[in-house]
Design a protein around this motif. Structure first.
Motif, PDB file in Angstrom:
ATOM      1  N   ASP A 195     -18.942 -17.152  -6.143  1.00  0.00           N
ATOM      2  CA  ASP A 195     -19.638 -16.705  -4.906  1.00  0.00           C
ATOM      3  C   ASP A 195     -21.308 -16.801  -5.055  1.00  0.00           C
ATOM      4  O   ASP A 195     -21.871 -17.018  -3.737  1.00  0.00           O
ATOM      5  CB  ASP A 195     -19.595 -15.228  -4.877  1.00  0.00           C
ATOM      6  CG  ASP A 195     -20.423 -14.419  -5.812  1.00  0.00           C
ATOM      7  OD1 ASP A 195     -19.991 -14.616  -6.866  1.00  0.00           O
ATOM      8  OD2 ASP A 195     -21.293 -13.559  -5.389  1.00  0.00           O
TER       9      ASP A 195
ATOM     10  N   ASP B  21     -22.848 -20.804  -9.627  1.00  0.00           N
ATOM     11  CA  ASP B  21     -21.593 -21.284  -9.616  1.00  0.00           C
ATOM     12  C   ASP B  21     -21.059 -22.574  -8.995  1.00  0.00           C
ATOM     13  O   ASP B  21     -20.380 -23.103  -9.282  1.00  0.00           O
ATOM     14  CB  ASP B  21     -20.547 -20.055  -8.930  1.00  0.00           C
ATOM     15  CG  ASP B  21     -20.642 -18.839  -9.443  1.00  0.00           C
ATOM     16  OD1 ASP B  21     -20.878 -18.905 -10.851  1.00  0.00           O
ATOM     17  OD2 ASP B  21     -20.710 -17.705  -8.936  1.00  0.00           O
TER      18      ASP B  21
ATOM     19  N   ASP C 230     -15.706 -17.714 -11.517  1.00  0.00           N
ATOM     20  CA  ASP C 230     -16.838 -16.587 -11.683  1.00  0.00           C
ATOM     21  C   ASP C 230     -16.015 -15.283 -11.590  1.00  0.00           C
ATOM     22  O   ASP C 230     -14.882 -15.364 -11.054  1.00  0.00           O
ATOM     23  CB  ASP C 230     -17.997 -16.726 -10.632  1.00  0.00           C
ATOM     24  CG  ASP C 230     -18.872 -15.402 -10.642  1.00  0.00           C
ATOM     25  OD1 ASP C 230     -19.105 -15.023 -11.689  1.00  0.00           O
ATOM     26  OD2 ASP C 230     -18.674 -14.812  -9.643  1.00  0.00           O
TER      27      ASP C 230
ATOM     28  N   ASP D   2     -17.617 -11.643 -10.927  1.00  0.00           N
ATOM     29  CA  ASP D   2     -17.888 -10.592 -10.168  1.00  0.00           C
ATOM     30  C   ASP D   2     -18.290 -11.040  -8.951  1.00  0.00           C
ATOM     31  O   ASP D   2     -19.213 -11.982  -8.628  1.00  0.00           O
ATOM     32  CB  ASP D   2     -19.394 -10.181 -10.937  1.00  0.00           C
ATOM     33  CG  ASP D   2     -19.289  -9.128 -11.954  1.00  0.00           C
ATOM     34  OD1 ASP D   2     -18.064  -8.748 -12.338  1.00  0.00           O
ATOM     35  OD2 ASP D   2     -20.306  -8.979 -12.620  1.00  0.00           O
ATOM     36  N   ASN D   3     -17.755 -10.399  -8.028  1.00  0.00           N
ATOM     37  CA  ASN D   3     -17.790 -10.861  -6.598  1.00  0.00           C
ATOM     38  C   ASN D   3     -17.059 -12.021  -6.195  1.00  0.00           C
ATOM     39  O   ASN D   3     -17.102 -12.815  -5.201  1.00  0.00           O
ATOM     40  CB  ASN D   3     -19.170 -10.819  -5.841  1.00  0.00           C
ATOM     41  CG  ASN D   3     -19.600  -9.279  -5.808  1.00  0.00           C
ATOM     42  OD1 ASN D   3     -18.879  -8.338  -5.713  1.00  0.00           O
ATOM     43  ND2 ASN D   3     -20.985  -9.145  -5.744  1.00  0.00           N
ATOM     44  N   THR D   4     -16.232 -12.610  -7.150  1.00  0.00           N
ATOM     45  CA  THR D   4     -15.525 -13.668  -7.146  1.00  0.00           C
ATOM     46  C   THR D   4     -13.955 -13.466  -7.164  1.00  0.00           C
ATOM     47  O   THR D   4     -13.249 -13.134  -6.096  1.00  0.00           O
ATOM     48  CB  THR D   4     -15.582 -14.919  -7.962  1.00  0.00           C
ATOM     49  OG1 THR D   4     -16.947 -15.310  -7.541  1.00  0.00           O
ATOM     50  CG2 THR D   4     -14.738 -16.183  -7.645  1.00  0.00           C
TER      51      THR D   4
HETATM   52 MG   LIG Z   1     -20.488 -13.511  -8.905  1.00  0.00          MG
END
Ligand SMILES: [Mg+2]
Length: 254
Positions: free
Chosen positions: A183, A188, A7, A9-11
């Motif tokens: 995340d 995911d 992933d 975003d935020n991963t």
């Molecule tokens: Mg994410």
């Protein structure tokens, strides 16, 4: 495994940190005072409105306008009257967001592990093609990625099984040969597992690092080799021990 899908975003990409820094810088420009409560509202609105783009209810630009309609009243700031004016206004936030784009420190090391494993590397993100590719370029990770699949490029979003299956197909691997890491537990992990992939949950608040979730194939081989063969000369019997052994054996023969 032959491939890993991350992933974005935020991963790999620190969306929360980038957006938080941007909003903190933007609010004073709008005459407001930054606060944790306002920041929490920004992300709550994003969480509420962004899925409406994923669901096809709003365009990508439309969800930005909808976010302005919800956020600006919290600052007692008037929402610009026309859509072009709203787009220009949102561009002020985007400029600050882009200026703060950053990768997590473990992102590049994780991608390098994947490449050293000789795995194909994909990104599967519920985002727009232009913006997500731009992020990868700016944070310096694009050269380590083989395939970038987005909601726009695939025509489907996580957790639709087709999103994972089509990303695997673009990578030239089967779901059974593919590890997914991200995340978001639903998008995911559970969605990927339902489509036949192996999946691991990156729980950053719990202290997980990408590099902990990614097996290092060559390290595993090295450790196996260490178990099978002596590492130093001390592990081998000395000449004296060999001689003593022969002596003992000879005595036993008698
Ligand atoms: Mg994410």
């Amino acid at each position: 495994m032959k491939a890993v899908i991350f992933d974005l975003d935020n991963t790999l990409f620190d969306h929360t940190g980038s957006a938080a820094a941007a909003v903190q810088a933007w609010i004073p420009q709008l005459g407001g005072t930054p606060s944790d409560a306002l920041l929490a509202e920004w992300f709550a609105i994003e969480d509420r409105v962004y899925p409406r783009w994923i669901a096809g209810e709003l365009t990508h630009q439309g969800q930005r306008r909808a976010r302005l309609h919800e956020f600006l009243p919290l600052l007692d700031y008037p929402v610009p009257a026309t859509e072009p004016e709203q787009d220009e206004f949102f561009a002020g936030y985007l400029e600050l967001y882009k200026a703060n784009w950053s990768a997590y420190p473990d992102a590049r090391p994780a991608l390098e592990v994947a490449r050293s494993n000789d795995w194909r590397v994909g990104i599967l993100t519920n985002g727009s093609t232009v913006q997500q590719n731009a992020k990868l370029e700016v944070i310096g990770l694009a050269d380590l990625v083989d395939v970038v699949c987005t909601t726009e490029s695939l025509g489907v979003s996580k957790p639709d099984p087709q999103s994972y299956l089509r990303t695997c197909a673009h990578l030239g691997v089967t779901p059974a040969e593919t590890l997914m890491i991200g995340d978001n537990l639903d998008l995911d992990v559970l969605g990927a597992q339902a489509a036949g992939l192996t999946a691991r949950h990156l729980n950053r608040p719990a202290g997980h690092l990408l590099t902990d979730l990614l097996p290092r194939v060559w390290q595993q081989y090295d450790e196996l080799a260490d178990d099978l063969s002596p590492r130093t000369d001390e592990d081998w019997p000395t000449d004296r021990e060999l001689i003593d052994h022969e002596v003992v054996a000879t005595e036993e023969d008698k």
